[in-house]
Write an enzyme that holds these catalytic residues in place. Structure first.
Site, PDB file in Angstrom:
ATOM      1  CG  LEU A 101       7.192   5.177   4.158  1.00 30.66           C
ATOM      2  CD1 LEU A 101       6.187   4.483   3.245  1.00 30.66           C
ATOM      3  CD2 LEU A 101       6.724   6.580   4.496  1.00 30.66           C
ATOM      4  CG  ASP A 102       7.237   5.880  11.291  1.00 29.34           C
ATOM      5  OD1 ASP A 102       8.479   5.937  11.302  1.00 29.34           O
ATOM      6  OD2 ASP A 102       6.502   6.850  11.550  1.00 29.34           O
ATOM      7  CE  LYS A 103       5.818  -4.300  12.738  1.00 32.19           C
ATOM      8  NZ  LYS A 103       6.224  -5.074  13.940  1.00 32.19           N
ATOM      9  CB  THR A 105       3.782   5.062   7.780  1.00 34.36           C
ATOM     10  OG1 THR A 105       3.715   5.718   9.044  1.00 34.36           O
ATOM     11  CG2 THR A 105       3.455   6.064   6.679  1.00 34.36           C
ATOM     12  CG  HIS A 185       7.253   7.868  15.107  1.00 36.07           C
ATOM     13  ND1 HIS A 185       7.197   7.195  16.314  1.00 36.07           N
ATOM     14  CD2 HIS A 185       7.546   6.932  14.169  1.00 36.07           C
ATOM     15  CE1 HIS A 185       7.442   5.913  16.114  1.00 36.07           C
ATOM     16  NE2 HIS A 185       7.653   5.733  14.813  1.00 36.07           N
TER      17      HIS A 185
END
Length: 239
Positions: A101-103, A105, A185
């Site tokens: 997961l993105d930072k 998210t 993303h």
């Protein structure tokens, strides 16, 4: 497996450190008897500083990831490993995120040391949809559902179109989106291509497994075999 190797593989320390722990008497059995290098009772009867040992491999956990945490051990900022007991970062085999997961998210993150399981979850042929709750900067315009489902949407600087994705509108600026792949993303770039901006993004399910309602943000717990069955649709989800 010798007790020194077992504890080292579980991340309690290097082999040399584990040997010192044994000599210091902090490794015991359930009756409090100090264990040495030549002792090896069943795993569930070993205690480290009075506590049961962690589960041996394979281990899969679910984390409710907060905002601001990355999924890489090498990141100098706070990572998801900071949410876990420090020894988890040193397990052998390694406990790895299943699809990062993105930072910025949040939500459902699975981590496992089971390589074949990780492959099954992330490989497109198993078609485990990932569902995200999206909060947008501007109201939806009505064309997004058809655009995302078309299979013709190509993101900027990419040549291959995205797989069809499902959109469920929840409100003027809220929706659920289900992906069947995991590009960089991806959700944010999809809505950017549709002329909008994602304000907040939370993953709420993978396959048939939902983020538990009682798992607070920043907390984690072990995934049971029954939950793995739900994940792959072998049994129906409850509730």
């Amino acid at each position: 497996m010798k007790i020194v190797k077992l504890l080292a593989n579980l991340g309690y320390g290097s082999r040399r450190e584990v040997e010192r722990f044994l000599k210091a008497g902090i490794v015991t059995d359930t009756d409090g008897h100090v264990l040495g290098e030549r002792d090896f009772p069943p795993h569930d009867q070993i205690r480290f500083q009075g506590e049961p040992l962690d589960q041996v491999s394979p281990l899969t956990i679910i984390v409710n990831k907060p905002d601001g945490y990355t999924c890489s051990k090498e990141d100098p900022d706070v990572t998801v490993y900071d949410l876990l007991p420090p020894r988890f970062e040193h397990r052998n085999p390694t406990l790895s995120p299943v699809g990062r997961l993105d930072k910025d998210t949040t939500g459902m993150l699975l981590m496992t040391d089971d390589g074949p399981l990780l492959h099954r979850i992330i490989h497109p042929k198993y078609n485990l949809g990932k569902v995200y709750h999206v909060t947008l900067d501007r109201p939806l315009e009505g064309h997004e559902k058809e655009l995302f489902a078309s299979g013709n949407l190509t993101l900027r600087n990419e040549g291959k179109p995205l797989l069809p994705a499902e959109l469920e509108v929840l409100g003027e600026k809220e929706a659920l989106i289900t992906l069947h792949e995991g590009r960089y993303h991806q959700v944010r770039r999809m809505f950017a291509a549709a002329g909008n901006h994602v304000v907040a993004l939370k993953r709420i399910s993978i396959g048939g497994l939902k983020l538990p309602e009682d798992l607070e943000e920043g907390d984690w717990r072990i995934v049971t075999q029954a939950e793995l069955d739900v994940l792959f649709g072998r049994v129906p989800a409850q509730g």
